[in-house]
Scaffold this motif. Structure first.
Motif, mmCIF file in Angstrom:
data_model
loop_
_atom_site.group_PDB
_atom_site.id
_atom_site.type_symbol
_atom_site.label_atom_id
_atom_site.label_comp_id
_atom_site.label_asym_id
_atom_site.label_seq_id
_atom_site.Cartn_x
_atom_site.Cartn_y
_atom_site.Cartn_z
ATOM 1 N N PRO A 181 0.801 -1.240 0.000
ATOM 2 C CA PRO A 181 0.000 0.000 0.000
ATOM 3 C C PRO A 181 0.828 1.281 0.000
ATOM 4 C CG PRO A 181 -0.970 -1.618 1.479
ATOM 5 C CD PRO A 181 0.339 -2.190 1.030
ATOM 6 N N ASP A 182 1.960 1.300 0.718
ATOM 7 C CA ASP A 182 2.783 2.509 0.757
ATOM 8 C C ASP A 182 3.362 2.819 -0.621
ATOM 9 O OD1 ASP A 182 2.293 2.948 3.413
ATOM 10 O OD2 ASP A 182 4.141 2.001 4.126
ATOM 11 N N LEU A 183 3.873 1.797 -1.312
ATOM 12 C CA LEU A 183 4.444 2.010 -2.636
ATOM 13 C C LEU A 183 3.357 2.370 -3.642
ATOM 14 C CD1 LEU A 183 7.148 -0.802 -2.895
ATOM 15 C CD2 LEU A 183 7.531 1.652 -2.770
ATOM 16 N N ARG A 184 2.192 1.771 -3.482
ATOM 17 C CA ARG A 184 1.049 2.107 -4.339
ATOM 18 C C ARG A 184 0.737 3.585 -4.224
ATOM 19 N NH1 ARG A 184 -4.183 2.653 -3.153
ATOM 20 N NH2 ARG A 184 -5.834 2.046 -4.599
ATOM 21 N N HIS A 185 0.778 4.097 -2.998
ATOM 22 C CA HIS A 185 0.511 5.517 -2.772
ATOM 23 C C HIS A 185 1.607 6.376 -3.402
ATOM 24 C CE1 HIS A 185 -1.192 9.029 -0.924
ATOM 25 N NE2 HIS A 185 -0.081 9.293 -0.264
ATOM 26 N N GLU A 186 2.848 5.903 -3.362
ATOM 27 C CA GLU A 186 3.945 6.649 -3.975
ATOM 28 C C GLU A 186 3.759 6.753 -5.491
ATOM 29 O OE1 GLU A 186 6.541 8.389 -2.610
ATOM 30 O OE2 GLU A 186 5.348 8.038 -0.813
ATOM 31 N N VAL A 187 3.337 5.649 -6.118
ATOM 32 C CA VAL A 187 3.077 5.660 -7.563
ATOM 33 C C VAL A 187 1.956 6.648 -7.874
ATOM 34 C CG1 VAL A 187 2.262 4.290 -9.521
ATOM 35 C CG2 VAL A 187 3.914 3.317 -7.922
ATOM 36 N N ILE A 219 2.210 9.937 -10.432
ATOM 37 C CA ILE A 219 1.320 10.164 -11.575
ATOM 38 C C ILE A 219 0.592 11.495 -11.441
ATOM 39 C CG2 ILE A 219 -0.783 9.321 -12.717
ATOM 40 C CD1 ILE A 219 0.231 6.474 -12.172
ATOM 41 N N LEU A 220 0.126 11.811 -10.240
ATOM 42 C CA LEU A 220 -0.576 13.081 -10.021
ATOM 43 C C LEU A 220 0.374 14.267 -10.201
ATOM 44 C CD1 LEU A 220 -2.833 12.129 -6.979
ATOM 45 C CD2 LEU A 220 -3.561 12.552 -9.338
ATOM 46 N N LYS A 221 1.625 14.110 -9.772
ATOM 47 C CA LYS A 221 2.616 15.175 -9.946
ATOM 48 C C LYS A 221 2.888 15.429 -11.428
ATOM 49 C CE LYS A 221 7.339 16.453 -8.576
ATOM 50 N NZ LYS A 221 8.556 15.997 -7.842
ATOM 51 N N LEU A 222 3.010 14.340 -12.191
ATOM 52 C CA LEU A 222 3.234 14.475 -13.636
ATOM 53 C C LEU A 222 2.006 15.074 -14.320
ATOM 54 C CD1 LEU A 222 5.074 11.107 -14.363
ATOM 55 C CD2 LEU A 222 6.068 13.394 -14.490
ATOM 56 N N LYS A 223 0.828 14.695 -13.849
ATOM 57 C CA LYS A 223 -0.404 15.262 -14.410
ATOM 58 C C LYS A 223 -0.448 16.767 -14.167
ATOM 59 C CE LYS A 223 -4.591 14.444 -12.599
ATOM 60 N NZ LYS A 223 -5.916 13.828 -12.346
ATOM 61 N N LYS A 224 -0.063 17.188 -12.977
ATOM 62 C CA LYS A 224 -0.033 18.613 -12.652
ATOM 63 C C LYS A 224 0.944 19.362 -13.552
ATOM 64 C CE LYS A 224 0.257 21.721 -8.678
ATOM 65 N NZ LYS A 224 0.519 21.827 -7.216
ATOM 66 N N ALA A 225 2.016 18.670 -13.957
ATOM 67 C CA ALA A 225 3.020 19.275 -14.838
ATOM 68 C C ALA A 225 2.598 19.250 -16.300
ATOM 69 C CB ALA A 225 4.358 18.555 -14.665
ATOM 70 N N GLY A 226 1.443 18.624 -16.593
ATOM 71 C CA GLY A 226 0.910 18.630 -17.951
ATOM 72 C C GLY A 226 1.215 17.394 -18.771
ATOM 73 N N MET A 227 1.791 16.346 -18.153
ATOM 74 C CA MET A 227 2.088 15.124 -18.885
ATOM 75 C C MET A 227 0.809 14.356 -19.205
ATOM 76 S SD MET A 227 4.175 12.911 -20.248
ATOM 77 C CE MET A 227 5.819 13.399 -19.728
ATOM 78 N N THR A 228 0.655 13.955 -20.451
ATOM 79 C CA THR A 228 -0.456 13.098 -20.866
ATOM 80 C C THR A 228 -0.111 11.661 -20.492
ATOM 81 O OG1 THR A 228 -0.860 14.589 -22.730
ATOM 82 C CG2 THR A 228 -1.909 12.424 -22.812
ATOM 83 N N GLN A 229 -1.024 10.972 -19.799
ATOM 84 C CA GLN A 229 -0.720 9.644 -19.276
ATOM 85 C C GLN A 229 -1.866 8.662 -19.527
ATOM 86 O OE1 GLN A 229 1.666 10.103 -15.287
ATOM 87 N NE2 GLN A 229 0.218 11.787 -15.385
ATOM 88 N N LEU A 230 -1.478 7.443 -19.870
ATOM 89 C CA LEU A 230 -2.414 6.326 -20.035
ATOM 90 C C LEU A 230 -2.013 5.231 -19.055
ATOM 91 C CD1 LEU A 230 -2.890 5.737 -23.869
ATOM 92 C CD2 LEU A 230 -4.715 5.981 -22.194
ATOM 93 N N VAL A 231 -2.945 4.816 -18.216
ATOM 94 C CA VAL A 231 -2.620 3.861 -17.155
ATOM 95 C C VAL A 231 -3.518 2.633 -17.268
ATOM 96 C CG1 VAL A 231 -2.338 3.527 -14.677
ATOM 97 C CG2 VAL A 231 -2.019 5.813 -15.658
ATOM 98 N N VAL A 232 -2.920 1.495 -17.591
ATOM 99 C CA VAL A 232 -3.645 0.229 -17.571
ATOM 100 C C VAL A 232 -3.591 -0.322 -16.156
ATOM 101 C CG1 VAL A 232 -3.470 -2.198 -18.249
ATOM 102 C CG2 VAL A 232 -3.382 -0.408 -19.987
ATOM 103 N N THR A 233 -4.745 -0.610 -15.574
ATOM 104 C CA THR A 233 -4.770 -1.100 -14.201
ATOM 105 C C THR A 233 -6.001 -1.972 -13.953
ATOM 106 O OG1 THR A 233 -4.727 -0.439 -11.855
ATOM 107 C CG2 THR A 233 -5.936 0.999 -13.367
ATOM 108 N N HIS A 234 -5.860 -2.891 -13.027
ATOM 109 C CA HIS A 234 -7.006 -3.678 -12.569
ATOM 110 C C HIS A 234 -7.577 -3.078 -11.286
ATOM 111 C CE1 HIS A 234 -3.666 -5.088 -10.096
ATOM 112 N NE2 HIS A 234 -4.574 -5.417 -9.209
ATOM 113 N N ASP A 235 -6.913 -2.037 -10.765
ATOM 114 C CA ASP A 235 -7.225 -1.451 -9.469
ATOM 115 C C ASP A 235 -8.139 -0.242 -9.668
ATOM 116 O OD1 ASP A 235 -7.233 -0.152 -7.011
ATOM 117 O OD2 ASP A 235 -5.130 -0.616 -6.579
#
Length: 210
Positions: free
Chosen positions: A167-173, A177-193
């Motif tokens: 859970p701690d590492l999940r929160h770090e990821v 991603i949120l930091k990169l989103k704030k910087a304007g990075m376009t992101q695609l995330v495949v997840t089962h979560d």
């Protein structure tokens, strides 16, 4: 903006993607969720050029775009793989700077400076000279992310970035991603979560097994 229009893909006569449509606006974080076997990773592999689509159309900023044949694809779409795919015989620094020096023709000094900045941002300072086998799973993932970011891609893709993380590492990821989103990075995330997806995504694309 990246658009997929009626994209289809088969493997061994089994339909994996059937007329898939997806729009990714610049700066968006899009989560692709669904059960195992629904084609999430196949979709990501088609977008990143690792698989060739059977039919349909992909456009980038309104122009036809074929990730499978595009020579500058690493500069357009970066990928953080589920198994990281780090070179075991190269140090952390060498893993990050290899493509920028070979593909972007950066000088060693320029590539090293950019890599150190990325390592600092991802809390990996001091790990420059060690090898992948000496890293934890979370550290390997961050090195893989730094390697992708070093190419300055327009779009960054992740394949199950929280798989097997505590859970701690999940929160770090999630924070990265949120930091990169704030910087304007376009992101695609495949997840089962789904909970993770709801935290990081502007839009969620649900895919179902055919």
């Amino acid at each position: 903006m990246l658009e997929l229009k009626n994209v289809s893909k088969q493997f061994n006569h089994r339909q994996i993607l059937n007329k898939m449509n997806l729009t990714v606006n610049d700066g968006d974080a899009i989560a692709i969720v669904g059960p195992s076997g629904a084609g999430k990773t196949t979709l990501l592999r088609c977008i990143s050029g690792l698989e060739k689509i059977d039919s349909g159309e992909i456009t980038m900023d309104g122009e036809p775009f074929d990730p499978y044949t595009n020579r500058d694809n690493d500069r357009v779409i970066g990928v953080v793989f589920q198994d990281f795919q780090l070179f075991p015989n190269l140090s952390v620094m060498e893993n990050i700077t290899l493509a920028p020096t070979l593909v972007l023709k950066q000088s060693a000094a320029e590539a090293n400076q950019a890599a150190r900045q990325l390592l600092d941002q991802l809390a990996l300072s001091g790990k420059e000279d060690i090898y992948p086998y000496q890293l934890s799973g979370g550290q390997k993932q961050r090195v893989a992310l730094a390697r992708a970011l070093a190419m300055n891609p327009k779009i960054l893709c992740y394949d199950e970035p929280t798989s097997a993380l505590d859970p701690d590492l999940r929160h770090e990821v999630e924070k990265i991603i949120l930091k990169l989103k704030k910087a304007g990075m376009t992101q695609l995330v495949v997840t089962h979560d789904l909970e993770f997806a709801e935290h990081i995504a502007d839009k969620i694309k649900h895919v179902e097994a055919l």
